[in-house]
Design a protein around this motif. Structure first.
Motif, PDB file in Angstrom:
ATOM      1  N   ARG A  98       0.915  17.727 -40.113  1.00 19.13           N
ATOM      2  CA  ARG A  98      -0.087  17.082 -40.966  1.00 19.13           C
ATOM      3  C   ARG A  98      -0.978  18.143 -41.601  1.00 19.13           C
ATOM      4  O   ARG A  98      -1.503  19.012 -40.912  1.00 19.13           O
ATOM      5  N   ILE A  99      -1.133  18.014 -42.922  1.00 16.75           N
ATOM      6  CA  ILE A  99      -1.975  18.948 -43.674  1.00 16.75           C
ATOM      7  C   ILE A  99      -2.957  18.129 -44.489  1.00 16.75           C
ATOM      8  O   ILE A  99      -2.561  17.203 -45.213  1.00 16.75           O
ATOM      9  N   SER A 100      -4.217  18.458 -44.403  1.00 15.71           N
ATOM     10  CA  SER A 100      -5.233  17.740 -45.162  1.00 15.71           C
ATOM     11  C   SER A 100      -5.007  17.940 -46.665  1.00 15.71           C
ATOM     12  O   SER A 100      -4.725  19.054 -47.122  1.00 15.71           O
ATOM     13  N   SER A 101      -5.123  16.847 -47.418  1.00 18.70           N
ATOM     14  CA  SER A 101      -4.972  16.951 -48.867  1.00 18.70           C
ATOM     15  C   SER A 101      -6.028  17.856 -49.482  1.00 18.70           C
ATOM     16  O   SER A 101      -5.810  18.456 -50.547  1.00 18.70           O
ATOM     17  N   GLY A 102      -7.182  17.958 -48.817  1.00 24.84           N
ATOM     18  CA  GLY A 102      -8.220  18.841 -49.332  1.00 24.84           C
ATOM     19  C   GLY A 102      -7.814  20.305 -49.349  1.00 24.84           C
ATOM     20  O   GLY A 102      -8.345  21.091 -50.141  1.00 24.84           O
ATOM     21  N   LEU A 103      -6.871  20.700 -48.479  1.00 22.56           N
ATOM     22  CA  LEU A 103      -6.374  22.071 -48.465  1.00 22.56           C
ATOM     23  C   LEU A 103      -5.325  22.299 -49.549  1.00 22.56           C
ATOM     24  O   LEU A 103      -5.114  23.439 -49.978  1.00 22.56           O
ATOM     25  N   LEU A 104      -4.662  21.223 -49.963  1.00 20.95           N
ATOM     26  CA  LEU A 104      -3.540  21.359 -50.881  1.00 20.95           C
ATOM     27  C   LEU A 104      -3.893  21.058 -52.332  1.00 20.95           C
ATOM     28  O   LEU A 104      -3.329  21.682 -53.251  1.00 20.95           O
ATOM     29  N   ILE A 186      -1.587   2.826 -47.063  1.00 23.81           N
ATOM     30  CA  ILE A 186      -1.135   1.767 -46.152  1.00 23.81           C
ATOM     31  C   ILE A 186      -0.945   2.248 -44.712  1.00 23.81           C
ATOM     32  O   ILE A 186      -0.765   1.428 -43.814  1.00 23.81           O
ATOM     33  N   GLU A 187      -0.983   3.533 -44.455  1.00 26.45           N
ATOM     34  CA  GLU A 187      -0.834   4.039 -43.086  1.00 26.45           C
ATOM     35  C   GLU A 187      -2.002   4.964 -42.751  1.00 26.45           C
ATOM     36  O   GLU A 187      -1.837   6.179 -42.600  1.00 26.45           O
ATOM     37  N   PRO A 188      -3.201   4.407 -42.590  1.00 22.91           N
ATOM     38  CA  PRO A 188      -4.371   5.255 -42.283  1.00 22.91           C
ATOM     39  C   PRO A 188      -4.318   5.773 -40.853  1.00 22.91           C
ATOM     40  O   PRO A 188      -3.759   5.136 -39.950  1.00 22.91           O
ATOM     41  N   GLU A 193     -13.962   3.347 -43.415  1.00 28.92           N
ATOM     42  CA  GLU A 193     -15.362   2.970 -43.553  1.00 28.92           C
ATOM     43  C   GLU A 193     -16.280   4.185 -43.575  1.00 28.92           C
ATOM     44  O   GLU A 193     -17.428   4.086 -43.995  1.00 28.92           O
ATOM     45  N   THR A 194     -15.774   5.331 -43.104  1.00 30.16           N
ATOM     46  CA  THR A 194     -16.613   6.534 -43.060  1.00 30.16           C
ATOM     47  C   THR A 194     -15.967   7.636 -43.897  1.00 30.16           C
ATOM     48  O   THR A 194     -14.745   7.658 -44.122  1.00 30.16           O
ATOM     49  N   ALA A 195     -16.817   8.585 -44.340  1.00 30.99           N
ATOM     50  CA  ALA A 195     -16.308   9.712 -45.126  1.00 30.99           C
ATOM     51  C   ALA A 195     -15.362  10.576 -44.293  1.00 30.99           C
ATOM     52  O   ALA A 195     -14.345  11.076 -44.798  1.00 30.99           O
ATOM     53  N   GLU A 196     -15.707  10.721 -43.014  1.00 29.48           N
ATOM     54  CA  GLU A 196     -14.836  11.506 -42.134  1.00 29.48           C
ATOM     55  C   GLU A 196     -13.480  10.840 -41.971  1.00 29.48           C
ATOM     56  O   GLU A 196     -12.432  11.507 -42.000  1.00 29.48           O
ATOM     57  N   GLY A 197     -13.463   9.523 -41.807  1.00 29.61           N
ATOM     58  CA  GLY A 197     -12.208   8.798 -41.661  1.00 29.61           C
ATOM     59  C   GLY A 197     -11.367   8.885 -42.927  1.00 29.61           C
ATOM     60  O   GLY A 197     -10.143   9.076 -42.867  1.00 29.61           O
ATOM     61  N   ARG A 198     -12.014   8.730 -44.089  1.00 28.22           N
ATOM     62  CA  ARG A 198     -11.265   8.818 -45.344  1.00 28.22           C
ATOM     63  C   ARG A 198     -10.675  10.212 -45.545  1.00 28.22           C
ATOM     64  O   ARG A 198      -9.564  10.364 -46.055  1.00 28.22           O
TER      65      ARG A 198
END
Length: 214
Positions: A98-104, A186-188, A193-198
């Motif tokens: 898993r790679i955060s989209s913020g890094l990519l 569709i697969e969170p 509800e939170t910025a961290e979760g998003r």
């Protein structure tokens, strides 16, 4: 006084020795035969000496064919070797990265950033060692996006997965091994509800399946 009528004595002739020329020729032939034999023996000795010298002896043996060992199994990959920005987990399906989209990517974009290129480049040596299938899946949060290029998160997540696949293909990973999938929101992994979760939900996942590619 009577006159001596005895004819004068002729002095004896010296015998002239005639040396047979065939004697000299036979000696010369023997000499040449001996020299020829010595030359042949010298050549033979050099030949055997060359066979024992690894630098002068010609290597006529064909190299043994390289034996292709089994490809490294994803389950055996050490988690810490895949980079600090890559989260790993194992399941019955295979190894999931898993790679955060913020890094990519930049927000709302599907072009890989410089940081994203560097992050994916860290994975290439490991992925090259295996022949296992790779499923690249793009995920987003549930915040709607409406642009001319990406009317929804479905298009955005699919485009991001495709960009990752294209990068790996340029780096030499076989395209037959890879699949690009977009799953939008569709697969969170966490609550939207939170910025961290998003932030956790905006990600790209690589599933390296356990079964090798056919």
């Amino acid at each position: 006084m009577s006159e001596d009528t005895t004819p004068p004595r002729t002095p004896p002739h010296k015998a002239i020795e005639l040396r047979d020329s065939t004697e000299e020729e036979s000696w010369l032939l023997v000499y040449l035969d001996v020299m020829t034999l010595l030359v042949v023996m010298f050549v033979v000795m050099l030949t055997f000496a060359g066979d024992g010298d690894p630098e002068t002896a010609a290597d006529t043996t064909e190299p043994a064919p390289e034996v292709q060992g089994p490809s490294p199994h994803p389950a055996d990959w050490p988690e810490g070797s895949l980079g600090d920005d890559i989260e790993t987990s194992r399941s019955d399906e295979g190894l999931r990265l898993r790679i955060s989209s913020g890094l990519l990517f930049e927000s709302g974009q599907a072009e890989l950033s410089h940081k994203g290129l560097d992050t994916l480049a860290e994975l290439v040596p490991t992925l090259e060692q295996s022949s296992h299938p790779i499923v690249v899946t793009g995920h987003t949060d549930d915040v709607p996006i409406t642009t001319d290029r990406y009317p929804s998160n479905w298009e955005l997540s699919s485009a991001r997965a495709a960009q990752v696949v294209r990068f790996f293909q340029k780096e030499g990973i076989s395209p037959e091994r890879m699949t690009a999938v977009g799953k939008a929101h569709i697969e969170p992994r966490a609550s939207n509800e939170t910025a961290e979760g998003r932030a956790r939900n905006r990600r790209v996942e690589l599933l390296v399946r356990l079964s090798p590619a056919d």
